[in-house]
Design a protein around this motif. Structure first.
Motif, PDB file in Angstrom:
ATOM      1  N   ASP A  44      66.350  37.866  40.119  1.00  0.00           N
ATOM      2  CA  ASP A  44      66.842  37.584  38.869  1.00  0.00           C
ATOM      3  C   ASP A  44      65.881  37.543  37.702  1.00  0.00           C
ATOM      4  O   ASP A  44      64.392  37.684  38.183  1.00  0.00           O
ATOM      5  N   GLU A  45      66.028  37.356  36.575  1.00  0.00           N
ATOM      6  CA  GLU A  45      65.086  37.544  35.289  1.00  0.00           C
ATOM      7  C   GLU A  45      63.994  36.309  35.934  1.00  0.00           C
ATOM      8  O   GLU A  45      62.728  36.717  35.492  1.00  0.00           O
ATOM      9  N   TRP A  46      64.298  35.036  36.014  1.00  0.00           N
ATOM     10  CA  TRP A  46      63.145  34.226  36.393  1.00  0.00           C
ATOM     11  C   TRP A  46      62.183  34.587  37.266  1.00  0.00           C
ATOM     12  O   TRP A  46      61.014  34.508  37.249  1.00  0.00           O
ATOM     13  N   GLN A  47      62.942  35.035  38.671  1.00  0.00           N
ATOM     14  CA  GLN A  47      62.217  35.513  39.744  1.00  0.00           C
ATOM     15  C   GLN A  47      61.284  36.799  39.292  1.00  0.00           C
ATOM     16  O   GLN A  47      60.054  36.841  39.882  1.00  0.00           O
ATOM     17  N   ARG A  48      61.892  37.853  38.353  1.00  0.00           N
ATOM     18  CA  ARG A  48      61.106  38.826  38.128  1.00  0.00           C
ATOM     19  C   ARG A  48      59.640  38.526  37.532  1.00  0.00           C
ATOM     20  O   ARG A  48      58.848  39.100  37.649  1.00  0.00           O
ATOM     21  N   PHE A  49      59.969  37.539  36.226  1.00  0.00           N
ATOM     22  CA  PHE A  49      58.780  37.321  35.864  1.00  0.00           C
ATOM     23  C   PHE A  49      57.630  36.262  36.492  1.00  0.00           C
ATOM     24  O   PHE A  49      56.396  36.519  36.641  1.00  0.00           O
ATOM     25  N   ALA A  50      58.335  35.561  37.386  1.00  0.00           N
ATOM     26  CA  ALA A  50      57.427  34.783  38.221  1.00  0.00           C
ATOM     27  C   ALA A  50      56.738  35.625  39.177  1.00  0.00           C
ATOM     28  O   ALA A  50      55.547  35.430  39.505  1.00  0.00           O
ATOM     29  N   ASN A  51      57.237  36.670  39.700  1.00  0.00           N
ATOM     30  CA  ASN A  51      56.740  37.531  40.605  1.00  0.00           C
ATOM     31  C   ASN A  51      55.464  38.196  40.002  1.00  0.00           C
ATOM     32  O   ASN A  51      54.156  38.419  40.689  1.00  0.00           O
ATOM     33  N   LEU A  52      55.890  38.621  38.639  1.00  0.00           N
ATOM     34  CA  LEU A  52      54.886  39.415  37.762  1.00  0.00           C
ATOM     35  C   LEU A  52      53.753  38.411  37.530  1.00  0.00           C
ATOM     36  O   LEU A  52      52.515  39.072  37.594  1.00  0.00           O
ATOM     37  N   ARG A  53      53.933  37.168  37.125  1.00  0.00           N
ATOM     38  CA  ARG A  53      52.760  36.256  37.103  1.00  0.00           C
ATOM     39  C   ARG A  53      51.999  35.926  38.341  1.00  0.00           C
ATOM     40  O   ARG A  53      50.831  36.089  38.170  1.00  0.00           O
ATOM     41  N   ALA A  54      52.637  35.980  39.351  1.00  0.00           N
ATOM     42  CA  ALA A  54      51.955  35.806  40.564  1.00  0.00           C
ATOM     43  C   ALA A  54      51.139  36.883  41.031  1.00  0.00           C
ATOM     44  O   ALA A  54      50.003  36.595  41.493  1.00  0.00           O
ATOM     45  N   TYR A  55      51.738  38.015  40.739  1.00  0.00           N
ATOM     46  CA  TYR A  55      50.957  39.269  41.105  1.00  0.00           C
ATOM     47  C   TYR A  55      49.702  39.096  40.004  1.00  0.00           C
ATOM     48  O   TYR A  55      48.543  39.817  40.756  1.00  0.00           O
ATOM     49  N   LEU A  56      49.927  39.140  38.935  1.00  0.00           N
ATOM     50  CA  LEU A  56      48.602  39.202  38.061  1.00  0.00           C
ATOM     51  C   LEU A  56      47.511  38.265  38.219  1.00  0.00           C
ATOM     52  O   LEU A  56      46.251  38.422  38.284  1.00  0.00           O
ATOM     53  N   GLY A  57      47.807  37.001  38.826  1.00  0.00           N
ATOM     54  CA  GLY A  57      47.081  35.741  39.182  1.00  0.00           C
ATOM     55  C   GLY A  57      46.421  36.377  40.482  1.00  0.00           C
ATOM     56  O   GLY A  57      45.167  36.130  40.489  1.00  0.00           O
ATOM     57  N   PHE A  58      47.182  37.030  41.431  1.00  0.00           N
ATOM     58  CA  PHE A  58      46.666  37.571  42.662  1.00  0.00           C
ATOM     59  C   PHE A  58      45.605  38.509  42.429  1.00  0.00           C
ATOM     60  O   PHE A  58      44.423  38.643  42.907  1.00  0.00           O
ATOM     61  N   MET A  59      45.781  39.462  41.459  1.00  0.00           N
ATOM     62  CA  MET A  59      44.940  40.538  41.216  1.00  0.00           C
ATOM     63  C   MET A  59      43.757  40.215  40.402  1.00  0.00           C
ATOM     64  O   MET A  59      42.494  40.555  40.915  1.00  0.00           O
ATOM     65  N   TRP A  60      43.818  38.978  39.565  1.00  0.00           N
ATOM     66  CA  TRP A  60      42.635  38.538  38.767  1.00  0.00           C
ATOM     67  C   TRP A  60      41.813  37.668  39.862  1.00  0.00           C
ATOM     68  O   TRP A  60      40.476  37.580  39.550  1.00  0.00           O
ATOM     69  N   GLY A  61      42.428  37.143  40.802  1.00  0.00           N
ATOM     70  CA  GLY A  61      41.551  36.479  41.837  1.00  0.00           C
ATOM     71  C   GLY A  61      40.847  37.149  42.859  1.00  0.00           C
ATOM     72  O   GLY A  61      40.204  36.775  43.834  1.00  0.00           O
ATOM     73  N   HIS A  62      41.379  38.297  42.965  1.00  0.00           N
ATOM     74  CA  HIS A  62      41.067  39.484  44.090  1.00  0.00           C
ATOM     75  C   HIS A  62      39.717  40.074  43.755  1.00  0.00           C
ATOM     76  O   HIS A  62      39.519  40.306  42.480  1.00  0.00           O
ATOM     77  N   PRO A  63      38.769  40.224  44.655  1.00  0.00           N
ATOM     78  CA  PRO A  63      37.555  40.918  44.395  1.00  0.00           C
ATOM     79  C   PRO A  63      37.806  42.327  43.790  1.00  0.00           C
ATOM     80  O   PRO A  63      38.551  43.068  43.996  1.00  0.00           O
ATOM     81  N   GLY A  64      36.962  42.903  42.832  1.00  0.00           N
ATOM     82  CA  GLY A  64      37.087  44.063  42.192  1.00  0.00           C
ATOM     83  C   GLY A  64      37.355  43.815  40.676  1.00  0.00           C
ATOM     84  O   GLY A  64      37.745  42.831  39.937  1.00  0.00           O
ATOM     85  N   LYS A  65      36.911  44.494  39.706  1.00  0.00           N
ATOM     86  CA  LYS A  65      37.261  44.559  38.232  1.00  0.00           C
ATOM     87  C   LYS A  65      38.623  44.937  38.123  1.00  0.00           C
ATOM     88  O   LYS A  65      39.397  45.434  38.981  1.00  0.00           O
ATOM     89  N   LYS A  66      38.889  44.815  36.724  1.00  0.00           N
ATOM     90  CA  LYS A  66      40.476  44.862  36.645  1.00  0.00           C
ATOM     91  C   LYS A  66      40.849  45.788  35.432  1.00  0.00           C
ATOM     92  O   LYS A  66      40.164  45.973  34.608  1.00  0.00           O
ATOM     93  N   LEU A  67      42.065  46.314  35.711  1.00  0.00           N
ATOM     94  CA  LEU A  67      42.556  47.333  34.607  1.00  0.00           C
ATOM     95  C   LEU A  67      43.895  47.098  34.588  1.00  0.00           C
ATOM     96  O   LEU A  67      44.773  47.164  35.562  1.00  0.00           O
ATOM     97  N   VAL A  68      44.580  47.010  33.394  1.00  0.00           N
ATOM     98  CA  VAL A  68      45.861  47.088  33.202  1.00  0.00           C
ATOM     99  C   VAL A  68      46.376  47.954  32.098  1.00  0.00           C
ATOM    100  O   VAL A  68      45.729  47.840  31.119  1.00  0.00           O
ATOM    101  N   PHE A  69      47.425  48.645  32.199  1.00  0.00           N
ATOM    102  CA  PHE A  69      48.128  49.442  31.013  1.00  0.00           C
ATOM    103  C   PHE A  69      48.824  48.665  30.037  1.00  0.00           C
ATOM    104  O   PHE A  69      49.367  47.567  30.169  1.00  0.00           O
ATOM    105  N   MET A  70      48.579  49.041  28.854  1.00  0.00           N
ATOM    106  CA  MET A  70      49.067  48.371  27.760  1.00  0.00           C
ATOM    107  C   MET A  70      50.876  48.103  27.829  1.00  0.00           C
ATOM    108  O   MET A  70      51.483  48.800  28.215  1.00  0.00           O
ATOM    109  N   GLY A  71      51.268  46.937  27.581  1.00  0.00           N
ATOM    110  CA  GLY A  71      52.402  46.368  27.932  1.00  0.00           C
ATOM    111  C   GLY A  71      52.752  45.571  29.103  1.00  0.00           C
ATOM    112  O   GLY A  71      53.434  44.707  29.122  1.00  0.00           O
TER     113      GLY A  71
END
Length: 634
Positions: free
Chosen positions: A448-475
């Motif tokens: 649902d909406e809450w889970q989709r946003f929680a998943n997205l936030r968790a994924y972004l946190g996982f990505m920023w904590g993962h080794p490697g530089k970061k890139l995201v597209f606008m939006g």
């Protein structure tokens, strides 16, 4: 007028790495015998006649016929009285005596906006730079140890002006709006989809015709330089997508330029991309290789750009790229490696790093080709970084699973660490992931909406904590709902809703943590900076690791819970005693999460766990990533 260009300059246009192609060829404002005008030069060795045509001679090829400079293949002509801003092209008569379609100047510094296809007399852009401090600072230190977080942008669709027929912003308007926005969110770089002039909006710039001309859609070359300078004054680097892998078949472009296959291979098995309907450069021809490398140097030197991201590297590396048996020609050793393209890329990288200290080059390379981001003297291609396409595909596939099934796909999270340090990687969530029916990044998330946003936030946190530089597209930074539309705008209106504003706030804090916590960036590209804590808890879909800074005891602990089930009393082993500050919790209330957590941090217990002498007794919120920081002594 014969002999206006020195002989040594004519021959230097064949020297890969030289600036001669754009310094000699094209149209340059100059004076002859005290008379101002433009000196034109064009490489067209197989043409029988070449003329300059334009508004100034009613596009009549009989008026201004160019003179041939012998074996160099260059034609030249000085035309007095011409002024900046006039439109021009070249009229060529092929070796068979037939007139070719009028050709745009391959070295034009400015060009008309589609549907017009002419070049514009401009000369090298006149601009007084005030970014010497930035350029000097840029060259300090090793980019692999810096917190590089990249915001990828398509300038034409970042924001529009609905009141004025939904037009795009200009370079100067983007300097006023885009630069402060990116600075506020804490990104270190902006990466631009190609700005070289291109006839088809739907190519997003990836089918450029005038490689030396920033698109006139958004303003003049000076306006684009202003945009770059404003970014530098704000402490933001500008990377540019660069496309040497192919070029379009438009009649005014490089294809069949002088009545022969001059820039492209004659054999379509080598010279034509069936997948994209475009031509492939003949990298083995000295003038073509020199032209392309000079173009890379031009953008870095003349526009002060901070790096180039090279598109579709795999298509250049492999002769059989996207081809069936019998549709390609092996190299001289019988293999599928494009030897000439490999040499070209090495020379391009060597030239870029030698000419412009502090820049970076990045390869979009989707295969397991070894040494893409290794130095050329070790046999590598010489890029500074490589996009980690495998990590992106694996982790997005994992996130699309319903959490109840993720236990069976745990390997998608961990597999990337088997090769994470074989290259200098950038983790890319690029424009390619939000087009062609893939939907938005948020749309990939289940629930649902809450889970989709929680998943997205968790994924972004996982990505920023993962080794490697970061890139995201606008939006992606605020959870855009709709798929990217290059004819529209980013969905800024959704920021009125807390779920989107909270995601944007998380992005700001992730960039701050990435920048301020040394362990999260100093050893991004070193295996010694990473250590698993828990990689096998697939039943609970929990994953955790240690990131290590260069200073002893400087560490970050990253732990993700990819189920909607909160976990309390979860014991996680850590290597050092002391206080572990909860630097980022993607479930925090300020991000529109459920606000579970660890009260800002925990002291490590003297209880061993996961083969470590100390441990944290954690509360893991649902669908969340938490980043803890511990600083070393002294």
């Amino acid at each position: 007028m014969h002999g206006a260009i020195p002989d040594q300059d004519l021959w230097r246009i064949t020297h890969t790495g030289s600036d001669a192609p754009y310094r000699v060829l094209g149209a340059h404002a100059t004076e002859r015998d005290g008379v101002a005008g433009f000196l034109f030069a064009l490489w067209a060795p197989n043409a029988r006649r070449v003329s300059v045509v334009g508004d100034f001679n009613q596009w009549d090829g009989r008026s201004n016929v160019m003179q041939h400079r012998g074996d160099s293949g260059v034609w030249e002509l000085f035309i007095p009285g011409l002024k900046k801003g006039e439109h021009y092209k070249f009229e060529l008569e092929g070796p068979d005596g037939k007139l070719l379609p009028l050709k745009a100047d391959p070295l034009a510094f400015a060009a008309q906006i589609r549907p017009e296809t002419g070049s514009i007399l401009h000369d090298e852009p006149n601009f007084q730079w005030n970014d010497a401090g930035w350029i000097e600072k840029r060259g300090e230190g090793d980019p692999r140890k810096k917190p590089i977080a990249i915001y990828e942008v398509h300038l034409g669709s970042w924001a529009r002006v609905p009141e004025e027929n939904n037009r795009s912003l200009t370079y100067r308007e983007l300097a006023e709006r885009l630069i402060p926005y990116v600075k506020d969110l804490g990104f270190s770089h902006i990466e631009l989809l190609p700005v070289m002039e291109h006839p088809f909006d739907g190519s997003w710039g990836y089918q450029p015709v005038s490689l030396f001309a920033p698109t006139s859609r958004f303003g003049t070359p000076e306006d684009f330089k202003h945009f770059v300078e404003v970014a530098h004054q704000a402490g933001i680097g500008i990377l540019l997508d660069w496309v040497p892998g192919h070029f379009p078949v438009d009649g005014h472009g490089l294809g069949y330029f002088d009545g022969t296959h001059l820039y492209e291979h004659a054999d379509p098995r080598q010279g034509f991309h069936q997948e994209w309907g475009t031509y492939i450069y003949n990298f083995g021809r000295a003038e073509v290789s020199a032209f392309l490398v000079a173009n890379a140097r031009f953008w870095l030197e003349k526009y002060h750009l901070d790096g180039l991201r090279v598109d579709a590297v795999a298509s250049m590396l492999y002769l059989d790229y996207s081809r069936k048996a019998g549709e390609w020609i092996p190299n001289r050793y019988g293999g599928n490696e494009n030897i000439e393209a490999i040499d070209f890329m090495r020379r391009m990288n060597e030239t870029a790093y030698a000419a412009c200290p502090g820049v970076i080059t990045v390869a979009e390379e989707s295969t397991a080709w070894p040494g893409v981001s290794h130095p050329t003297y070790t046999g590598g291609l010489g890029f500074g970084f490589k996009w980690n396409m495998g990590w992106m595909h694996d982790t997005l596939r994992y996130m699309q699973q319903d959490p109840i099934h993720r236990r069976y796909h745990h390997n998608d999270l961990t597999f990337g660490l088997l090769y994470a340090f074989t290259e200098n990687f950038i983790l890319p969530i690029s424009h390619d992931e939000v087009v062609h029916g893939k939907g938005s990044l948020l749309g990939r998330m289940p629930g649902d909406e809450w889970q989709r946003f929680a998943n997205l936030r968790a994924y972004l946190g996982f990505m920023w904590g993962h080794p490697g530089k970061k890139l995201v597209f606008m939006g992606c930074e605020f959870g855009q709902v709709g798929e990217w539309n290059h004819n529209g705008s980013v969905d800024w209106h959704v920021l009125q809703y807390p779920v989107h504003g909270g995601t944007q706030a998380l992005m700001r804090d992730l960039n701050r943590a990435y920048r301020e916590i040394p362990a999260l960036h100093e050893r991004d590209c070193e295996a010694s900076g990473f250590e698993w804590i828990v990689s096998d808890d697939s039943d609970n879909s929990i994953i955790g690791w240690v990131r290590k800074g260069e200073k002893e005891g400087d560490i970050a602990v990253v732990v993700s819970n990819f189920t909607p089930v909160p976990r309390t009393g979860y014991r996680l082993g850590v290597p050092h005693p002391g206080f572990y500050r909860e630097a980022v919790n993607t479930d925090a209330g300020i991000y529109n999460g459920s606000n579970m957590g660890n009260a800002g941090g925990l002291f490590a217990d003297e209880i061993g766990s996961q083969s470590r002498p100390y441990s944290l007794c954690l509360t893991l919120p649902p669908l969340s990533t938490i980043i803890f920081e511990r600083r070393g002594e002294g």
